[in-house]
Motif scaffolding. Structure first.
Motif, PDB file in Angstrom:
ATOM      1  N   GLU A  44      -1.957   3.420 -10.421  1.00  0.00           N
ATOM      2  CA  GLU A  44      -1.156   2.862  -9.330  1.00  0.00           C
ATOM      3  C   GLU A  44      -0.184   3.956  -8.909  1.00  0.00           C
ATOM      4  N   GLU A  62      -0.081   8.120  -1.936  1.00  0.00           N
ATOM      5  CA  GLU A  62      -1.532   8.316  -2.053  1.00  0.00           C
ATOM      6  C   GLU A  62      -1.892   9.680  -1.465  1.00  0.00           C
ATOM      7  N   ARG A  81     -16.967  -1.232 -11.281  1.00  0.00           N
ATOM      8  CA  ARG A  81     -16.047  -0.084 -11.169  1.00  0.00           C
ATOM      9  C   ARG A  81     -16.686   1.204 -11.697  1.00  0.00           C
ATOM     10  N   ARG A  99     -11.843  -1.096  -0.338  1.00  0.00           N
ATOM     11  CA  ARG A  99     -10.873  -0.119   0.140  1.00  0.00           C
ATOM     12  C   ARG A  99     -10.621   0.964  -0.904  1.00  0.00           C
ATOM     13  N   LYS A 100     -10.408   0.543  -2.148  1.00  0.00           N
ATOM     14  CA  LYS A 100     -10.096   1.519  -3.205  1.00  0.00           C
ATOM     15  C   LYS A 100     -11.241   2.500  -3.431  1.00  0.00           C
ATOM     16  N   TRP A 101     -12.464   2.006  -3.428  1.00  0.00           N
ATOM     17  CA  TRP A 101     -13.593   2.855  -3.792  1.00  0.00           C
ATOM     18  C   TRP A 101     -14.359   3.403  -2.591  1.00  0.00           C
ATOM     19  N   ALA A 146      -6.305   8.079  -7.366  1.00  0.00           N
ATOM     20  CA  ALA A 146      -5.988   6.742  -6.839  1.00  0.00           C
ATOM     21  C   ALA A 146      -6.960   5.677  -7.325  1.00  0.00           C
ATOM     22  N   HIS A 147      -8.091   6.087  -7.893  1.00  0.00           N
ATOM     23  CA  HIS A 147      -9.034   5.102  -8.434  1.00  0.00           C
ATOM     24  C   HIS A 147      -8.563   4.551  -9.772  1.00  0.00           C
ATOM     25  N   ALA A 149     -10.213  -5.511  -1.584  1.00  0.00           N
ATOM     26  CA  ALA A 149      -9.409  -4.490  -2.271  1.00  0.00           C
ATOM     27  C   ALA A 149     -10.314  -3.458  -2.951  1.00  0.00           C
ATOM     28  N   PHE A 150     -11.379  -3.945  -3.557  1.00  0.00           N
ATOM     29  CA  PHE A 150     -12.330  -3.057  -4.234  1.00  0.00           C
ATOM     30  C   PHE A 150     -12.956  -2.086  -3.235  1.00  0.00           C
ATOM     31  N   MET A 184       0.832  -1.213   0.000  1.00  0.00           N
ATOM     32  CA  MET A 184       0.000   0.000   0.000  1.00  0.00           C
ATOM     33  C   MET A 184       0.858   1.251   0.000  1.00  0.00           C
TER      34      MET A 184
END
Lengths: 280, 280, 280, 280
Positions: free
Chosen positions: B31, B35, C17, C54-56, B27-28, C51-52, B1
């Motif tokens: 990579e 962040e 997404r 957390r990212k979104w 960040a969506h 992971a999804f 991370m």
């Protein structure tokens, strides 16, 4: 029925053919006050002229353009020679009392152009014009009319570009790359057209030039019929910025090295009330 | 991370919103090595800042941008103020050891721009960049890559135009029409983008300017909140011609009076082996 | 401040997404009556879902979509699964009293679509919609408005084409090429969009179909993870002709084999008083 | 020097003029095996024919086309009459041993077309062709050549549209709106061209039709010279879907009510290896 006007064509190459075609076609599509008669074509090579005259329907041909001055039948002389050979026959024919139409650009030097202008002024009965053919393109004429009718309002911007791509390194040292014969390169060949179009469409004059750049990208070219190279003495591209009499700004770009454009003549006019785009 | 980097945003209007959006989205889709954390937004109006911070997810807000220098959490300062207010916070934050990203054009005066450059050089650990966002437009990045790979060859022509139309007579005398605040008009606002794009895509530098014209078409505008008119002190349009370090020629045209174009950013690159056209 | 509405997203791939992005952005750009809260995402693979989420920015995740029915916080369920998995969760969530938004095409079979429609009618308090996203494209909304205002007059012609090119012989046998999962190929994937757009923009309904052709150009494709080939059981292209309720005629063409078009969604509407062209 | 071939032109209106122009120009631009001589023009109105013959350079004229059969000088008969008057003179001239060129569409009825085909087969020494002029448009010929050279590969899609806009409610009931004279409306007038182009460019045949729709949007039109209205008995638009012999699908759309298109003849061909677009 319209009265005939006998035409003498000087020059039988690219522009000679184009004008012979125009003379053949014009009466088929327009109501004319005078009907052109393809009377005589003048040039350097008698054999080629004979074939040209037969193909395009000229009554006769000559290698002595000077004689046309004494041919009483000739009403209009149409000059289609290389740029450095515009002034002499045009002036001679004006002095002989003929109407004269001359290919663009008017001349290869400012001095020659001024002499032609003076001769035209002196020949009071003669009608003269320069062959800025895009004025007769219907879309350009319509653009002119729209501006004249006030649909565009004050002109803010003109952007004119004439892009060709035949001037790459493989193209040999034709007369068009020699300053003596051509006067200039893309500038006289292409900018001449778009400067005329900008003036015609806007109805304004160029009152100031704010900068210009000429560039010869390909400095040496093969001399035709040899393996040697010679120097190109004209520009491959010329760009310049100008102000118009109405306060707008204009940019002009002419180039022989703009692949993939083969003959992209475009003019954009942006005004207060409306904008126009011509893209040939 | 990825590790977090705390961002302080100075400015919360048009560009403040655009950057807040970028910080929310980056960040969506990419990579990242770091962040971004939307830490604090600085501006003049506390009430508006509170709403801005809530909407865009900033942890806090302040009307004293100077305090950011002492906030140890802040890693990156993003300057989105009017052009005349770029230099002071940028230099202060560089001196405080922060990374600095600044909106374009870099400054409203050459003197301020040079002071910023010097401060950036002195702040050896700081990373800096100017927000020329079109570099990140995928098509522009691809054009850059094509040139770098040699697919275009020698560059003959660049023609860059950035055309907008919001600057008509009905638009009031906003700060963008005041030289003190804006530095210039279409030139800094629009030419700045296309000059950067031309340099980025070609990988060449401008080595000569062959002429330029600036024009203020609308000389007076209504002062907001009044019925009086004041003088516009910036250009509505600037055009100029240049030579590139590789020998090509380039033309640039920026204007706020080019209806019907609303935001027409275009770059044409014509080369020896290939040509590219970007039209946003 | 708007009240929150907790959203459950079912599906976390391409459309998952896209919808997560929409949920993240909508409150930044529109004034909303309800502010979406990214509450839970459901799918098959717990690790990917973590992971999804957390990212979104979803609060939680689950591999059991059925449980969402009992989660009292959930106000809206957003279904982003493959076409054959639209009906079961949509109907279950409607029966549980949730609002339901479902990806297009509504279903893979007419039977499933009708069951969904019936469930929506029965769930009187639930709001439902299908994600025909092009309706929200500003240009399409403007076209709709122009027609509604009468600027187009009687509609003579609609020509709608949706052209992609990812379906060449090198593309393996994804679920999108299997009738069981996808229901159809380009038809449900692409014609669904342009049929909806044509209805939305014209305000008319399709009242007749005058002919259609479906074609599977690539009949066998490599089964992913193997060296064997399997049969494609869907169309690569579907074209059909229709009459609209106002008397106009319409043509629709959807294809996955139309290089160089990558995602060319276009609609032309030709009317008595004016014509419109949308080109995405 | 090429041998002469004496041409008899039947018809002196829109197509008569177009063909007279072609006969005047062809030897100026192409090396010919036979040089056309504008011998005689036939029509209904002696006075108009005299003016036509003089303007276009025909030696003579006649109101009795039947007499051409006995004129031994006549080598080629060129039929430019309305659609219902193609068959009779074409067949008569074939029987008299003349070569025959006929305007498109071949005939107004299938029966007449078949009779013409049979007559052409029987007249073993006669050469015949139908005036599908777009085949001679350089861009179409180049497209044909590209396909023939295999640059397009397998043809997946052909989309052909021919859009005009002169057929609005203000246009009176010309012969082109009468089934007896015209056979059909946009179908024979415009689809005829694009069907021929599709066959010519692809080198394939239409093997199946999957549906079609004809529509007469304007059902009544003013009878010329009167204030009364009469019924239009032809289509204003015809669309149809087809399969090509190589397995591709094709769509055709012809319409006289597609403002702002005045004469938009376009063909898109999408293939396995490449795609082509012709836009006249």
């Amino acid at each position: 029925m319209p009265k005939p006007i006998h035409v003498a064509l000087i020059g039988s190459k690219f522009m000679g053919r184009a004008h012979a075609n125009a003379l053949s076609q014009v009466a088929h599509f327009f109501e004319l006050g005078l009907e052109p008669v393809k009377h005589v074509v003048a040039g350097r090579n008698a054999k080629e002229l004979a074939a040209f005259a037969r193909k395009w329907g000229f009554s006769t041909h000559t290698t002595r353009w000077q004689d046309l001055a004494r041919d009483e039948l000739v009403g209009l002389v149409d000059v289609c020679t290389p740029n450095d050979l515009h002034a002499e026959p045009s002036i001679a024919m004006l002095e002989a009392g003929k109407h004269v139409a001359c290919e663009k650009p008017l001349a290869g030097t400012l001095k020659a152009a001024r002499a032609m202008r003076d001769a035209a002024r002196k020949a009071k009965k003669a009608r003269t014009f320069v062959w800025y053919n895009y004025r007769r393109c219907p879309a350009v004429a319509l653009a002119h009319q729209f501006v004249e009718e006030g649909r565009v309002g004050r002109v803010y911007h003109v952007r004119a570009t004439y892009l060709q791509s035949w001037g790459g390194p493989a193209t040999p040292l034709l007369w068009r790359f020699e300053k003596g014969a051509a006067g200039s390169g893309a500038h006289g060949d292409l900018n001449a057209h778009i400067v005329d179009m900008a003036r015609f469409v806007t109805g304004e004059e160029i009152v100031d030039v704010h900068g210009a750049v000429a560039r010869t990208f390909i400095e040496e070219r093969v001399i035709p019929g040899t393996k040697k190279k010679g120097k190109s003495t004209v520009d491959d591209a010329v760009l310049f910025l100008a102000s118009l009499s109405g306060g707008g700004v204009a940019s002009f770009e002419a180039t022989r090295l703009a692949a993939p454009h083969q003959n992209a003549n475009a003019l954009v006019l942006i005004g207060e009330k409306g904008s126009l785009r011509f893209d040939f």
